[in-house]
Design an enzyme around this catalytic site. Structure first.
Site, PDB file in Angstrom:
ATOM      1  N   SER A  51       0.899  -2.893   0.323  1.00 19.56           N
ATOM      2  CA  SER A  51       0.797  -1.774   0.780  1.00 19.56           C
ATOM      3  C   SER A  51       2.231  -0.954   1.114  1.00 19.56           C
ATOM      4  O   SER A  51       3.143  -1.561   0.991  1.00 19.56           O
ATOM      5  CB  SER A  51       0.104  -1.735   2.461  1.00 19.56           C
ATOM      6  N   GLN A  73       1.897  -0.508   8.826  1.00 19.78           N
ATOM      7  CA  GLN A  73       2.133  -0.851   7.230  1.00 19.78           C
ATOM      8  C   GLN A  73       2.931  -2.273   7.153  1.00 19.78           C
ATOM      9  O   GLN A  73       2.503  -3.063   6.432  1.00 19.78           O
ATOM     10  CB  GLN A  73       2.500   0.048   6.512  1.00 19.78           C
ATOM     11  N   HIS A  76       1.220  -5.621   7.317  1.00 21.00           N
ATOM     12  CA  HIS A  76      -0.032  -5.921   6.382  1.00 21.00           C
ATOM     13  C   HIS A  76       0.452  -7.219   5.373  1.00 21.00           C
ATOM     14  O   HIS A  76      -0.428  -8.045   5.320  1.00 21.00           O
ATOM     15  CB  HIS A  76      -0.305  -4.820   5.366  1.00 21.00           C
ATOM     16  N   GLU A 141       2.422   5.144  -1.922  1.00 20.96           N
ATOM     17  CA  GLU A 141       0.768   4.844  -1.685  1.00 20.96           C
ATOM     18  C   GLU A 141       0.448   5.965  -0.534  1.00 20.96           C
ATOM     19  O   GLU A 141      -0.693   6.649  -0.744  1.00 20.96           O
ATOM     20  CB  GLU A 141       0.656   3.576  -1.508  1.00 20.96           C
ATOM     21  N   HIS A 142       0.938   5.761   0.428  1.00 20.39           N
ATOM     22  CA  HIS A 142       0.615   6.578   1.843  1.00 20.39           C
ATOM     23  C   HIS A 142       2.196   7.534   1.922  1.00 20.39           C
ATOM     24  O   HIS A 142       3.102   6.748   2.106  1.00 20.39           O
ATOM     25  CB  HIS A 142       0.620   5.587   2.799  1.00 20.39           C
ATOM     26  N   ASP A 175      -6.421   3.774   7.570  1.00 20.80           N
ATOM     27  CA  ASP A 175      -6.513   2.408   6.792  1.00 20.80           C
ATOM     28  C   ASP A 175      -8.005   1.921   7.017  1.00 20.80           C
ATOM     29  O   ASP A 175      -8.710   1.073   6.503  1.00 20.80           O
ATOM     30  CB  ASP A 175      -5.812   1.373   7.827  1.00 20.80           C
TER      31      ASP A 175
END
Length: 224
Positions: A51, A73, A76, A141-142, A175
């Site tokens: 992530s 994050q 994770h 990704e985010h 999420d």
């Protein structure tokens, strides 16, 4: 079913599980490696993970909230990547201090701490132009634009899996899929050429070719 054995079962079939054409969806490092191994025998959507999050904050951001977004994050995975970018040195320092405080309170603090030490970074940037360049190079990704005026830069961002807009659009909400967007997203800079999971993963195209007598006569010499 789950894990590596699930990927093998879907790719090659068992007495109870029919062989499939394509395997889609998230998983840990073992599942992703298994998907990579069977690719070619079956199709896959992507190799996803670990992530990632990049947060852009300004002087109006709440450092406690930003710290929580990064930690959400970081916890994770040991290999998660957390980046904070700002033109305001004060928010970088305040967020750093908030992270230290919050690390003492979360259950997965050891994972989050190692993730942040290994892959976390605070970046001071003095212009929006440079911020945009960095984001497009990372292709996170985010991406969370925790900014009062996010509209000034969002249209110039070309590489990201998903983008949360404004201080209330926290990535931890997505999420769990509650806001509605798909959360299976490209990682490791692959947003430069791919997108998050969508119905297009379940669509394939066939080309149709038709030539007339005149067409084959006019195009034939080029083929020869």
């Amino acid at each position: 079913i789950g894990g590596v054995q699930a990927i093998a079962s879907l790719a090659y079939g068992t007495k109870k599980i029919k062989k499939v054409n394509k395997i889609i969806g998230p998983g840990n490092i073992f599942v992703q490696t298994a998907k990579k191994e069977v690719f070619g025998d079956v199709g896959i959507d992507m190799i996803a993970g670990p992530s990632e999050i990049t947060v852009v904050a300004d002087k109006f951001s709440n450092p406690e909230w930003v710290a929580s977004d990064l930690l959400a994050q970081a916890e994770h995975d040991l290999n998660s990547q957390c980046i904070l970018i700002s033109k305001d040195k004060k928010i970088l320092e305040q967020t750093k201090n908030a992270i230290v405080r919050q690390l003492k309170e979360i259950p997965r603090s050891s994972i989050a701490k190692k993730s942040l030490i290994t892959n976390g970074i605070l970046i001071f940037v003095n212009s929006d132009k440079k911020i945009i360049e960095i984001i497009n190079k990372i292709g996170p990704e985010h991406l969370e634009l925790n900014l009062k005026n996010y509209k000034s830069i969002v249209s110039k961002i070309k590489n990201a899996g998903s983008i949360c807009l404004g201080k209330y659009a926290v990535m931890a909400m997505t999420d769990y899929g509650v806001p509605g967007t798909n959360h299976i997203l490209p990682t490791n800079m692959t947003s430069k050429y791919s997108s998050g999971l969508s119905v297009s993963e379940f669509v394939k195209k066939i080309s149709y070719i038709n030539l007339s007598k005149k067409g084959i006569e006019s195009l034939g010499p080029s083929v020869i």
